[in-house]
Design an enzyme around this catalytic site. Structure first.
Site, PDB file in Angstrom:
ATOM      1  N   HIS A 133       0.855  -1.190   0.000  1.00 36.13           N
ATOM      2  CA  HIS A 133       0.000   0.000   0.000  1.00 36.13           C
ATOM      3  C   HIS A 133       0.888   1.236   0.000  1.00 36.13           C
ATOM      4  O   HIS A 133       1.951   1.252   0.631  1.00 36.13           O
ATOM      5  CB  HIS A 133      -0.891   0.001   1.242  1.00 36.13           C
ATOM      6  CG  HIS A 133      -1.399   1.361   1.630  1.00 36.13           C
ATOM      7  ND1 HIS A 133      -0.831   2.113   2.642  1.00 36.13           N
ATOM      8  CD2 HIS A 133      -2.411   2.117   1.137  1.00 36.13           C
ATOM      9  CE1 HIS A 133      -1.467   3.254   2.762  1.00 36.13           C
ATOM     10  NE2 HIS A 133      -2.425   3.289   1.854  1.00 36.13           N
ATOM     11  N   THR A 136       0.155   9.268  -0.868  1.00 34.53           N
ATOM     12  CA  THR A 136       0.593  10.576  -0.398  1.00 34.53           C
ATOM     13  C   THR A 136      -0.471  11.586  -0.805  1.00 34.53           C
ATOM     14  O   THR A 136      -1.154  11.406  -1.813  1.00 34.53           O
ATOM     15  CB  THR A 136       1.962  10.996  -0.985  1.00 34.53           C
ATOM     16  OG1 THR A 136       1.900  11.006  -2.425  1.00 34.53           O
ATOM     17  CG2 THR A 136       3.065  10.057  -0.527  1.00 34.53           C
ATOM     18  N   ARG A 137      -0.592  12.645  -0.028  1.00 33.36           N
ATOM     19  CA  ARG A 137      -1.687  13.581  -0.264  1.00 33.36           C
ATOM     20  C   ARG A 137      -1.361  14.954   0.313  1.00 33.36           C
ATOM     21  O   ARG A 137      -0.523  15.096   1.199  1.00 33.36           O
ATOM     22  CB  ARG A 137      -2.970  13.061   0.375  1.00 33.36           C
ATOM     23  CG  ARG A 137      -2.839  12.854   1.873  1.00 33.36           C
ATOM     24  CD  ARG A 137      -4.017  12.103   2.467  1.00 33.36           C
ATOM     25  NE  ARG A 137      -3.819  11.814   3.882  1.00 33.36           N
ATOM     26  CZ  ARG A 137      -3.157  10.765   4.348  1.00 33.36           C
ATOM     27  NH1 ARG A 137      -2.625   9.900   3.507  1.00 33.36           N
ATOM     28  NH2 ARG A 137      -3.008  10.580   5.648  1.00 33.36           N
ATOM     29  N   HIS A 167      12.391  -1.401   4.320  1.00 30.14           N
ATOM     30  CA  HIS A 167      12.635  -0.355   5.313  1.00 30.14           C
ATOM     31  C   HIS A 167      13.916   0.421   5.024  1.00 30.14           C
ATOM     32  O   HIS A 167      13.953   1.652   5.177  1.00 30.14           O
ATOM     33  CB  HIS A 167      12.682  -0.968   6.714  1.00 30.14           C
ATOM     34  CG  HIS A 167      11.329  -1.264   7.281  1.00 30.14           C
ATOM     35  ND1 HIS A 167      10.607  -0.325   7.988  1.00 30.14           N
ATOM     36  CD2 HIS A 167      10.565  -2.376   7.239  1.00 30.14           C
ATOM     37  CE1 HIS A 167       9.454  -0.854   8.366  1.00 30.14           C
ATOM     38  NE2 HIS A 167       9.397  -2.097   7.914  1.00 30.14           N
ATOM     39  N   HIS A 197      -8.752  -5.017  17.138  1.00 28.64           N
ATOM     40  CA  HIS A 197      -9.603  -6.167  17.449  1.00 28.64           C
ATOM     41  C   HIS A 197      -8.912  -7.505  17.152  1.00 28.64           C
ATOM     42  O   HIS A 197      -9.368  -8.546  17.618  1.00 28.64           O
ATOM     43  CB  HIS A 197     -10.948  -6.069  16.711  1.00 28.64           C
ATOM     44  CG  HIS A 197     -10.858  -6.217  15.224  1.00 28.64           C
ATOM     45  ND1 HIS A 197     -10.679  -5.144  14.393  1.00 28.64           N
ATOM     46  CD2 HIS A 197     -10.935  -7.307  14.424  1.00 28.64           C
ATOM     47  CE1 HIS A 197     -10.655  -5.560  13.136  1.00 28.64           C
ATOM     48  NE2 HIS A 197     -10.801  -6.883  13.121  1.00 28.64           N
TER      49      HIS A 197
END
Length: 297
Positions: A133, A136-137, A167, A197
């Site tokens: 995934h 950027t915004r 990484h 959860h």
């Protein structure tokens, strides 16, 4: 809005489009170069590109974007690379959430907003190849602007050297912005991509930031660009290495179960999913992150 901010918004939107074009070309290149191993006898996948539109409550134009989705490829079972540039006014729920989470005063009096970004999710054919995934915004209101985004790796079968490469590549791209940036964004990703959860992380982490506004727009934009630039060199070598590996039914089963975990996170916790649906963006574009097949036990 100042002329300077108008120019900055245009620069950000143009960058997200440029990054989208680079990634689409690279992914189609991976499809075309897959000449041995599982699924290599299939036809290479290609992206289908659809324009998306957002309309305001009164029916007026409120922006849109491009939804680029490849389904049934020989490397990518389903991958979406979307860009958007949307604007208008925030509804009551979005206003309240923005004011509460970001501490922005005055949202009710002037709820205008503008947002642009790129969002990518890839679900792979071969279970040895990790899902991934990236987004950027940039977000603007009359009261504040900020950048956000990152990328994270989601293998169903983890290889330590793959995690280390992912990484290390991100760290290499972030270090020029200060050696504190990678540890800060890595810790943020570890916290953000956690599924309460299930009491576990969604994957093996990556980098993530939100509300990035140091007061220096150019510096924050440069940081955002390097988060995007890190993506292909962090991910593509892993695809090239793992796509040729054979796998058995147990590996495929593990992949489908892990996809269920991914779907749970995106539908329950992901801020981008919630924001896209609450602001009336194209639902198919917002939900393109969901896997084509998944399994729950």
């Amino acid at each position: 809005m100042t002329a300077e901010m108008i120019e900055e918004k245009a620069r950000a939107a143009a960058w997200f489009r440029q990054l989208r074009d680079q990634i689409v070309a690279a992914f189609e290149g991976l499809e075309g170069s897959h000449s041995e191993g599982p699924f290599s006898d299939m036809e290479p996948g290609r992206f289908e590109v659809t324009q998306t539109k957002r309309t305001s409550d009164d029916g007026s134009d409120a922006g849109g974007g491009l939804m680029s989705v490849m389904r049934g490829g020989r490397v990518f079972e389903k991958v979406g690379v979307n860009i958007s540039e949307v604007y208008g006014t925030l509804g009551d729920r979005a206003q309240a959430a923005m004011a509460a989470r970001k501490g922005i005063p005055g949202m009710k009096d002037d709820p205008r907003f503008w947002a642009s970004g790129i969002s990518l999710v890839a679900h792979m054919r071969n279970p040895h190849v990790p899902a991934v995934h990236m987004n950027t915004r940039m977000f603007w209101t009359p009261h504040a602007w900020w950048f956000g985004g990152g990328s994270d790796l989601n293998p169903c079968i983890e290889y330590g050297e793959d995690t280390a490469h992912f990484h290390a590549t991100q760290k290499q791209h972030l270090d020029p912005h200060g050696e504190d940036q990678y540890p800060r964004l890595k810790a943020w990703a570890d916290e953000y991509f956690y599924i309460p959860h299930r009491k576990r992380a969604r994957g093996v982490g990556g980098i993530f930031m939100d509300d990035q506004n140091s007061g220096d727009w150019a510096a924050d934009f440069a940081l955002t660009q390097d988060i995007g630039r890190a993506f292909l060199p962090a991910f593509v070598p892993l695809v090239e290495k793992r796509r040729v590996q054979d796998f058995d039914e147990a590996a495929k089963d593990a992949q489908l179960i892990h996809r269920g975990l991914y779907a749970e996170y995106n539908l329950v916790y992901d801020r981008g999913t919630k924001f896209g649906l609450e602001t009336g963006h194209d639902a198919n574009a917002v939900l393109m992150s969901l896997p084509p097949l998944a399994k729950w036990v």
